[in-house]
Design an enzyme around this catalytic site. Sequence first.
Site, PDB file in Angstrom:
ATOM      1  N   HIS A 237      50.468  30.326  29.854  1.00 37.19           N
ATOM      2  CA  HIS A 237      51.654  31.069  29.428  1.00 37.19           C
ATOM      3  C   HIS A 237      52.925  30.687  30.182  1.00 37.19           C
ATOM      4  CE1 HIS A 237      50.819  33.350  33.072  1.00 37.19           C
ATOM      5  NE2 HIS A 237      52.085  33.706  33.042  1.00 37.19           N
TER       6      HIS A 237
HETATM    7  C1  UD1 Z   1      55.412  37.484  32.845  1.00 36.69           C
HETATM    8  C2  UD1 Z   1      55.782  37.152  34.310  1.00 36.69           C
HETATM    9  C3  UD1 Z   1      54.739  36.197  34.889  1.00 36.69           C
HETATM   10  C4  UD1 Z   1      53.326  36.702  34.689  1.00 36.69           C
HETATM   11  C5  UD1 Z   1      53.114  36.977  33.205  1.00 36.69           C
HETATM   12  C6  UD1 Z   1      51.724  37.468  32.904  1.00 36.69           C
HETATM   13  C7  UD1 Z   1      58.169  37.125  34.844  1.00 36.69           C
HETATM   14  C8  UD1 Z   1      59.336  36.248  35.074  1.00 36.69           C
HETATM   15  N1  UD1 Z   1      57.083  36.500  34.372  1.00 36.69           N
HETATM   16  O1  UD1 Z   1      55.573  36.309  32.091  1.00 36.69           O
HETATM   17  O2  UD1 Z   1      55.008  36.064  36.277  1.00 36.69           O
HETATM   18  O3  UD1 Z   1      52.412  35.723  35.132  1.00 36.69           O
HETATM   19  O4  UD1 Z   1      54.080  37.945  32.781  1.00 36.69           O
HETATM   20  O5  UD1 Z   1      51.500  37.671  31.560  1.00 36.69           O
HETATM   21  O6  UD1 Z   1      58.261  38.320  35.085  1.00 36.69           O
HETATM   22  N2  UD1 Z   1      55.682  39.590  24.943  1.00 36.69           N
HETATM   23  C9  UD1 Z   1      55.023  40.242  23.917  1.00 36.69           C
HETATM   24  N3  UD1 Z   1      54.267  41.315  24.239  1.00 36.69           N
HETATM   25  C10 UD1 Z   1      54.143  41.786  25.511  1.00 36.69           C
HETATM   26  C11 UD1 Z   1      54.837  41.111  26.531  1.00 36.69           C
HETATM   27  C12 UD1 Z   1      55.586  40.004  26.249  1.00 36.69           C
HETATM   28  O7  UD1 Z   1      55.112  39.866  22.767  1.00 36.69           O
HETATM   29  O8  UD1 Z   1      53.438  42.784  25.738  1.00 36.69           O
HETATM   30  C13 UD1 Z   1      56.507  38.420  24.641  1.00 36.69           C
HETATM   31  C14 UD1 Z   1      57.982  38.697  24.932  1.00 36.69           C
HETATM   32  O9  UD1 Z   1      58.638  39.126  23.818  1.00 36.69           O
HETATM   33  C15 UD1 Z   1      58.489  37.374  25.440  1.00 36.69           C
HETATM   34  C16 UD1 Z   1      57.273  36.670  25.943  1.00 36.69           C
HETATM   35  O10 UD1 Z   1      56.136  37.372  25.492  1.00 36.69           O
HETATM   36  O11 UD1 Z   1      59.018  36.612  24.384  1.00 36.69           O
HETATM   37  C17 UD1 Z   1      57.321  36.567  27.449  1.00 36.69           C
HETATM   38  O12 UD1 Z   1      57.274  37.851  28.085  1.00 36.69           O
HETATM   39  P1  UD1 Z   1      57.907  38.057  29.542  1.00 36.69           P
HETATM   40  O13 UD1 Z   1      57.585  39.390  30.048  1.00 36.69           O
HETATM   41  O14 UD1 Z   1      59.325  37.625  29.509  1.00 36.69           O
HETATM   42  O15 UD1 Z   1      57.235  36.952  30.444  1.00 36.69           O
HETATM   43  P2  UD1 Z   1      55.749  36.401  30.512  1.00 36.69           P
HETATM   44  O16 UD1 Z   1      55.759  35.023  29.995  1.00 36.69           O
HETATM   45  O17 UD1 Z   1      54.748  37.357  29.945  1.00 36.69           O
END
Ligand code: UD1
Length: 394
Positions: A237
């Site tokens: 991810h």
């Molecule tokens: C985040 C953390 C990372 C951790 C990871 C575990 C930061 C910078 N990154 O990354 O350290 O290892 O979580 O999973 O804080 N999304 C969904 N559903 C959700 C959550 C996220 O669809 O429940 C989508 C969001 O819309 C976004 C993408 O996933 O487009 C990324 O989510 P985000 O929380 O920004 O970062 P992660 O890549 O999950």
Amino acid sequence: MGDALYFYRFDASRFTAKTFQVKNWRQMLLMKKIIHLIAAARPNFMKIAPLYHALKAETWAEPMVVHTGQHYDINMSEAFFRDLMLPDPHYHLGVGSGSHAEQTGRVMIAYEKLLLEGRPDLVVVVGDVNSTVACTLAAVKLGVMTAHLEAGLRSFDRTMPEEINRIVTDAIADILWTPSADGDENLLREGAAPEKIERVGNIMIDSLEMMRKRIMAEDAAARYGLKAGEYGVVTLHRPSNVDKAEKLLVLCRTLVRVSEALPLIFPVHPRTMKNLKSFGLYDELAAAPGIYLDAPVSYVPFMNLVFNCRLAITDSGGIQEETTYLGIPCLTLRPNTERPVTVKAGTNRLCTPETLEAEALAAAARGVNPSPPPLWDGKTAGRVTASIRNRGRP
Ligand code: UD1
């Protein structure tokens, strides 16, 4: 605010006084210390769960879960609360997704409001996500004692958002609880005051031990028609692996080749799923007979998949640690790791998309013995609780 009651407390041991809020008379009589545990994203939930349970068992502590809402999908959040026997969050900030500045800013604004409504005695932040740094900034600026659990880890790669979050959080938090000796060394080199640093071990291992019986009772691989020891587990991810079409294409094609020798179960993170679909890579990957794609799997079945796998291929931080504890070969698709102890232990190897295929075939054949670093023993939550108590409680 409802019926909240406000009191003025004089702390003779520290010659300070402050107002504090209690929810009801019973709590006031018990004089419990309110401790906020900040949970935001998937890897946070298994770090706060053992601490929540340990503090809940203390007569002097009232742990409260604050969910920032960074992860909001049922299978990224709710399922973990259920599996780890956490209560529904006491507070939910509901910030959702956004750019880094938007997400960090929204958490700061929402958490500052909550702190102004009623100051906790201590804020505990974990890991390295955007909410970790955001809540630390909000709390420290209001003079609320703040502790970082999993302090001191460094990848020395400032292109990673998590590295910036770690550096800023550790620079301003009041208490720095580290998982391993390299954490202490990194903090001292950056000038942290030695009295702030306390090595407590790895809290993720507490969750694993706390849930071991239930993990062992599952047969998660059977859902995919696979048997223990006959498959690998994949998670990906990190933006550096999944946000660029060319890189994700190379990774997908390599995984398909590896899966011809070793079936691969791949629970796909929402960020990765979005990109697989928008880059037009999803159908090809889903059609490969050795690739078993799934939605993110909750804690207990996922750990069962890891317990019984021959090999993990990942860019996660937690899986590098869990496989080290369990003695399972792990290939980490990154040029660096903030968890070098896992490489030293012999379970974890860093690799690139180009070296992945050869490394995976060799790793699936190699056995490794569990040699967990000191204090990765399932007793970290107890040491953190003792640390709070020994520091005169907050
Ligand atoms: C985040 C953390 C990372 C951790 C990871 C575990 C930061 C910078 N990154 O990354 O350290 O290892 O979580 O999973 O804080 N999304 C969904 N559903 C959700 C959550 C996220 O669809 O429940 C989508 C969001 O819309 C976004 C993408 O996933 O487009 C990324 O989510 P985000 O929380 O920004 O970062 P992660 O890549 O999950």
